[in-house]
Motif scaffolding. Structure first.
Motif, PDB file in Angstrom:
ATOM      1  N   GLY A 142       0.809  -1.216   0.000  1.00 18.12           N
ATOM      2  CA  GLY A 142       0.000   0.000   0.000  1.00 18.12           C
ATOM      3  C   GLY A 142       0.845   1.270   0.000  1.00 18.12           C
ATOM      4  O   GLY A 142       0.469   2.270  -0.606  1.00 18.12           O
ATOM      5  N   ARG A 152      -3.335   1.033  -7.538  1.00 20.96           N
ATOM      6  CA  ARG A 152      -3.244   0.419  -6.211  1.00 20.96           C
ATOM      7  C   ARG A 152      -3.970  -0.939  -6.116  1.00 20.96           C
ATOM      8  O   ARG A 152      -3.382  -1.939  -5.704  1.00 20.96           O
ATOM      9  CB  ARG A 152      -3.819   1.399  -5.200  1.00 20.96           C
ATOM     10  CG  ARG A 152      -3.893   0.904  -3.792  1.00 20.96           C
ATOM     11  CD  ARG A 152      -4.652   1.917  -2.971  1.00 20.96           C
ATOM     12  NE  ARG A 152      -3.765   2.987  -2.536  1.00 20.96           N
ATOM     13  CZ  ARG A 152      -3.146   2.977  -1.348  1.00 20.96           C
ATOM     14  NH1 ARG A 152      -3.328   1.977  -0.527  1.00 20.96           N
ATOM     15  NH2 ARG A 152      -2.358   3.943  -0.997  1.00 20.96           N
ATOM     16  N   ASP A 153      -5.239  -0.966  -6.539  1.00 21.71           N
ATOM     17  CA  ASP A 153      -5.992  -2.222  -6.416  1.00 21.71           C
ATOM     18  C   ASP A 153      -5.379  -3.334  -7.249  1.00 21.71           C
ATOM     19  O   ASP A 153      -5.283  -4.477  -6.808  1.00 21.71           O
ATOM     20  CB  ASP A 153      -7.460  -2.024  -6.836  1.00 21.71           C
ATOM     21  CG  ASP A 153      -8.271  -1.505  -5.670  1.00 21.71           C
ATOM     22  OD1 ASP A 153      -7.685  -1.308  -4.585  1.00 21.71           O
ATOM     23  OD2 ASP A 153      -9.495  -1.298  -5.843  1.00 21.71           O
ATOM     24  N   PHE A 156      -2.443  -4.803  -5.529  1.00 21.92           N
ATOM     25  CA  PHE A 156      -2.798  -5.813  -4.524  1.00 21.92           C
ATOM     26  C   PHE A 156      -3.197  -7.141  -5.186  1.00 21.92           C
ATOM     27  O   PHE A 156      -2.906  -8.214  -4.662  1.00 21.92           O
ATOM     28  CB  PHE A 156      -3.916  -5.301  -3.608  1.00 21.92           C
ATOM     29  CG  PHE A 156      -3.393  -4.570  -2.410  1.00 21.92           C
ATOM     30  CD1 PHE A 156      -2.799  -5.263  -1.368  1.00 21.92           C
ATOM     31  CD2 PHE A 156      -3.462  -3.185  -2.328  1.00 21.92           C
ATOM     32  CE1 PHE A 156      -2.295  -4.598  -0.250  1.00 21.92           C
ATOM     33  CE2 PHE A 156      -2.957  -2.510  -1.219  1.00 21.92           C
ATOM     34  CZ  PHE A 156      -2.378  -3.216  -0.185  1.00 21.92           C
ATOM     35  N   THR A 157      -3.846  -7.051  -6.337  1.00 23.26           N
ATOM     36  CA  THR A 157      -4.235  -8.291  -7.030  1.00 23.26           C
ATOM     37  C   THR A 157      -3.003  -9.066  -7.486  1.00 23.26           C
ATOM     38  O   THR A 157      -2.936 -10.284  -7.335  1.00 23.26           O
ATOM     39  CB  THR A 157      -5.122  -7.962  -8.256  1.00 23.26           C
ATOM     40  OG1 THR A 157      -6.150  -7.089  -7.814  1.00 23.26           O
ATOM     41  CG2 THR A 157      -5.715  -9.202  -8.857  1.00 23.26           C
ATOM     42  N   THR A 364     -20.570  -5.315  -1.167  1.00 24.03           N
ATOM     43  CA  THR A 364     -19.689  -6.134  -0.320  1.00 24.03           C
ATOM     44  C   THR A 364     -20.482  -7.115   0.563  1.00 24.03           C
ATOM     45  O   THR A 364     -20.167  -8.311   0.581  1.00 24.03           O
ATOM     46  CB  THR A 364     -18.786  -5.231   0.544  1.00 24.03           C
ATOM     47  OG1 THR A 364     -18.018  -4.426  -0.340  1.00 24.03           O
ATOM     48  CG2 THR A 364     -17.878  -6.026   1.441  1.00 24.03           C
ATOM     49  N   PRO A 415     -10.211 -11.101  -1.353  1.00 27.20           N
ATOM     50  CA  PRO A 415      -9.724  -9.792  -1.822  1.00 27.20           C
ATOM     51  C   PRO A 415     -10.670  -8.654  -1.424  1.00 27.20           C
ATOM     52  O   PRO A 415     -10.228  -7.564  -1.077  1.00 27.20           O
ATOM     53  CB  PRO A 415      -9.680  -9.930  -3.342  1.00 27.20           C
ATOM     54  CG  PRO A 415     -10.065 -11.323  -3.681  1.00 27.20           C
ATOM     55  CD  PRO A 415     -10.596 -11.985  -2.475  1.00 27.20           C
ATOM     56  N   SER A 419      -9.957  -5.153   1.192  1.00 33.50           N
ATOM     57  CA  SER A 419     -10.159  -3.760   0.815  1.00 33.50           C
ATOM     58  C   SER A 419     -11.304  -3.144   1.620  1.00 33.50           C
ATOM     59  O   SER A 419     -11.238  -1.979   2.002  1.00 33.50           O
ATOM     60  CB  SER A 419     -10.322  -3.630  -0.713  1.00 33.50           C
ATOM     61  OG  SER A 419     -11.660  -3.519  -1.068  1.00 33.50           O
ATOM     62  N   THR A 422      -9.861  -2.000   4.913  1.00 32.53           N
ATOM     63  CA  THR A 422      -9.096  -0.751   4.855  1.00 32.53           C
ATOM     64  C   THR A 422     -10.035   0.450   4.755  1.00 32.53           C
ATOM     65  O   THR A 422      -9.723   1.517   5.244  1.00 32.53           O
ATOM     66  CB  THR A 422      -8.117  -0.719   3.661  1.00 32.53           C
ATOM     67  OG1 THR A 422      -8.833  -1.140   2.510  1.00 32.53           O
ATOM     68  CG2 THR A 422      -6.946  -1.610   3.851  1.00 32.53           C
ATOM     69  N   LYS A 423     -11.205   0.257   4.128  1.00 33.53           N
ATOM     70  CA  LYS A 423     -12.109   1.402   3.985  1.00 33.53           C
ATOM     71  C   LYS A 423     -13.009   1.599   5.204  1.00 33.53           C
ATOM     72  O   LYS A 423     -13.418   2.703   5.502  1.00 33.53           O
ATOM     73  CB  LYS A 423     -12.984   1.209   2.745  1.00 33.53           C
ATOM     74  CG  LYS A 423     -12.188   1.311   1.450  1.00 33.53           C
ATOM     75  CD  LYS A 423     -13.113   1.102   0.266  1.00 33.53           C
ATOM     76  CE  LYS A 423     -12.373   0.567  -0.945  1.00 33.53           C
ATOM     77  NZ  LYS A 423     -13.257  -0.214  -1.795  1.00 33.53           N
ATOM     78  N   TRP A 437      -7.903  -7.520   9.787  1.00 31.41           N
ATOM     79  CA  TRP A 437      -8.449  -8.494   8.847  1.00 31.41           C
ATOM     80  C   TRP A 437      -7.942  -9.900   9.148  1.00 31.41           C
ATOM     81  O   TRP A 437      -8.682 -10.871   9.116  1.00 31.41           O
ATOM     82  CB  TRP A 437      -8.118  -8.069   7.412  1.00 31.41           C
ATOM     83  CG  TRP A 437      -8.531  -9.081   6.381  1.00 31.41           C
ATOM     84  CD1 TRP A 437      -7.718  -9.732   5.514  1.00 31.41           C
ATOM     85  CD2 TRP A 437      -9.868  -9.550   6.089  1.00 31.41           C
ATOM     86  NE1 TRP A 437      -8.441 -10.579   4.717  1.00 31.41           N
ATOM     87  CE2 TRP A 437      -9.767 -10.488   5.052  1.00 31.41           C
ATOM     88  CE3 TRP A 437     -11.129  -9.275   6.637  1.00 31.41           C
ATOM     89  CZ2 TRP A 437     -10.872 -11.154   4.531  1.00 31.41           C
ATOM     90  CZ3 TRP A 437     -12.228  -9.946   6.113  1.00 31.41           C
ATOM     91  CH2 TRP A 437     -12.093 -10.865   5.077  1.00 31.41           C
TER      92      TRP A 437
END
Ligand code: GLU
Ligand code: ASP
Length: 493
Positions: A142, A152-153, A156-157, A364, A415, A419, A422-423, A437
């Motif tokens: 990050g 960024r995403d 991470f992938t 989500t 995944p 995320s 983090t949000k 997490w």
């Protein structure tokens, strides 16, 4: 203290498939760390319960499964301490490096013929080492990108693919080595893997620039003394409690597992309550935290099922399925490569699906609910397999199907969950979000430490049936709650 801009400016922003060069370092460090971890775990359960004449330790099978679960739980629990150490004392880079050294020593301990003593020594080293390495190496990913960087995403992938590539290759290699040369040789392969990871990290560390080079919130000299006295006092209390339980003859794996199960549930509860009550958390953040609770509980349910692939299901493959392919005997360890293999194959498909669906994609909470349906189905399939087989050995393809179903759930949850965490976590606690997490996995395995005991007491069909149904039930509850949860997420998707 360094600002985010200074850090990002110091990081070479190109050099690895359109991403910062530092991602290359982190990708391969974590690739090799996960290689060593999942390779070791693929044979560890068998090492514990195989008879001494077969190179194992000859432990009771249920005890071996309890130990696997406690161990898995502590590995993810220690992330809170590892995150704290990086944040306040060492910085992430040093934490990752020292953590890697401890992990390597842990695997070396198992590669020597040291019996149960070496096993426990190895576990302690790997628990502390992974606590230092795992949450911190992900945190540096990050740090490589500016906050608004669109890459960024996908960064991470790519990192997530590295994790699963390591997890895919090692059970094959470690399993094969163990089959040919025995357990200690297998663990030695894991040690070599971590060694390579350390070399990669050391040689390419400069690609990270200043990211993780310093603690973000260093302990002030005044705080230092106080903190170390608290740690010292806690260590003494734990040691005394340990000695008393030992002397009174209560120091058993079962009792220890009860302690871990309690901690596994207590720690995230206290942590979330603490964040909620903190004056630094504002009203929107409080609402998001409340929304996070049902998601977290469902993640625990999911990981409880997913993590049983290396305990209950690994044991099932070994003892209850027919592993002969003509004259060739399939190693039960190889089954641990299936999950990451399916992940690598399907992750791009899922990513494409989310892009295609765009705004129409599920929220989500809905994704989490669907993931519980798949996890539940993966256990119900086992019920079908057992009933349809009747007596005799089960066809291992059933287990392959079960693993496949879990992976469909994992891609909806793993995944996305990271995320979402983090949000949804309050800004003031941003540094601890990775650890938060991982606490879902810690709690899951802490609960598994009791479930694996129940597995021995009830019939296989009721075990898989009840847990599968419970997962689906929780999924339905989450689905019904999802509009409410989405509202409480206050603008976060
Ligand atoms: N299997 C993934 C990893 O090792 C996910 C871990 C977890 O969140 O439990 O990174
Ligand atoms: N899928 C797991 C993770 O993402 C790996 C495994 O269970 O082997 O790393």
């Amino acid at each position: 203290m360094l600002s985010k801009e200074e850090i990002v400016k110091s990081v070479p922003q190109k050099g690895f498939i359109g991403h910062p060069k530092g991602l290359f370092s982190l990708f391969f460090t974590e690739f090799w760390e996960r290689f060593s971890y999942y390779g070791m775990r693929a044979i560890l359960i068998f090492y514990m319960y195989y008879a001494v004449k077969d190179g194992g330790l000859g432990l009771d099978r249920t005890q071996a499964n309890i130990i696997m679960s406690i161990y898995g739980s502590l590995i993810y629990m220690s992330g809170i301490i590892g995150g704290w150490i990086a944040d306040r004392i060492l910085g992430t880079q040093k934490s990752v490096f020292y953590g890697g050294i401890m992990i390597m020593l842990g695997h070396i301990a198992l590669s020597l013929p040291g019996g149960v003593t070496a096993l426990y020594a190895s576990m302690v080293l790997i628990i502390i080492g992974t606590g230092l390495l795992k949450p911190n190496v992900s945190a540096v990913v990050g740090d490589l990108y500016a906050d608004n960087d669109a890459r960024r995403d996908s960064g991470f992938t790519i990192f997530y693919m590295g994790i699963n590539m390591g997890a895919f290759l090692s059970p094959l290699l470690v399993g094969w080595t163990q089959k040919e040369w025995g357990f200690h040789a297998g663990f030695a392969v894991a040690a070599v893997g971590m060694f390579v990871g350390l070399v990669v990290f050391w040689v390419t560390k400069k690609n990270l620039g200043l990211a993780g080079s310093q603690p973000t919130n260093p302990l002030l000299p005044g705080e230092r003394k106080k903190t170390f006295s608290i740690f010292g006092a806690a260590a003494i209390v734990i040691a005394i409690a340990g000695v008393i339980t030992y002397l009174t003859g209560n120091f058993t794996i079962e009792n220890f597992s009860l302690l871990i199960t309690t901690l596994g549930i207590l720690i995230p509860t206290v942590f979330i309550a603490y964040m909620y009550r903190s004056p630094k958390t504002n009203a929107d953040e409080k609402s998001r935290l409340l929304a996070y609770i049902p998601l977290f509980i469902c993640a625990v349910m999911f990981w409880a099922i997913q993590e049983q692939s290396s305990t209950i299901l690994a044991t099932f493959v070994d003892t209850r399925t027919d592993l002969m392919l003509g004259n060739f005997e399939i190693s039960p360890a190889w089954f641990q490569s299936l999950n990451p293999l399916f992940i690598i194959a399907l992750a791009p498909l899922f990513a494409a699906m989310w892009t295609k669906l765009g705004e129409r994609g599920p929220s989500t909470p809905r994704k989490f609910a669907y993931s519980l349906f798949f996890a539940g189905a993966s256990f119900l399939i086992m019920v079908a397999a057992i009933i349809l087989t009747g007596t005799g050995l089960v066809n291992p393809l059933w287990v392959v199907l079960s693993f496949f179903l879990v992976v469909l759930g994992e891609l909806l949850l793993s995944p996305v969950g990271l995320s979402a965490t983090t949000k949804l976590a309050p800004q003031a606690f941003a540094g601890q979000t990775m650890a938060l997490w991982f606490l879902a996995s810690a709690a899951a395995q802490a609960i598994n430490a009791q479930l694996v005991r129940i597995y021995e007491m009830v019939s296989e069909t009721s075990y898989f049936g009840v847990l599968g149904a419970l997962s689906i039930f929780l999924g339905v509850v989450l689905l019904l709650m999802s509009p409410m949860i989405s509202r409480a997420m206050r603008g976060i998707k």
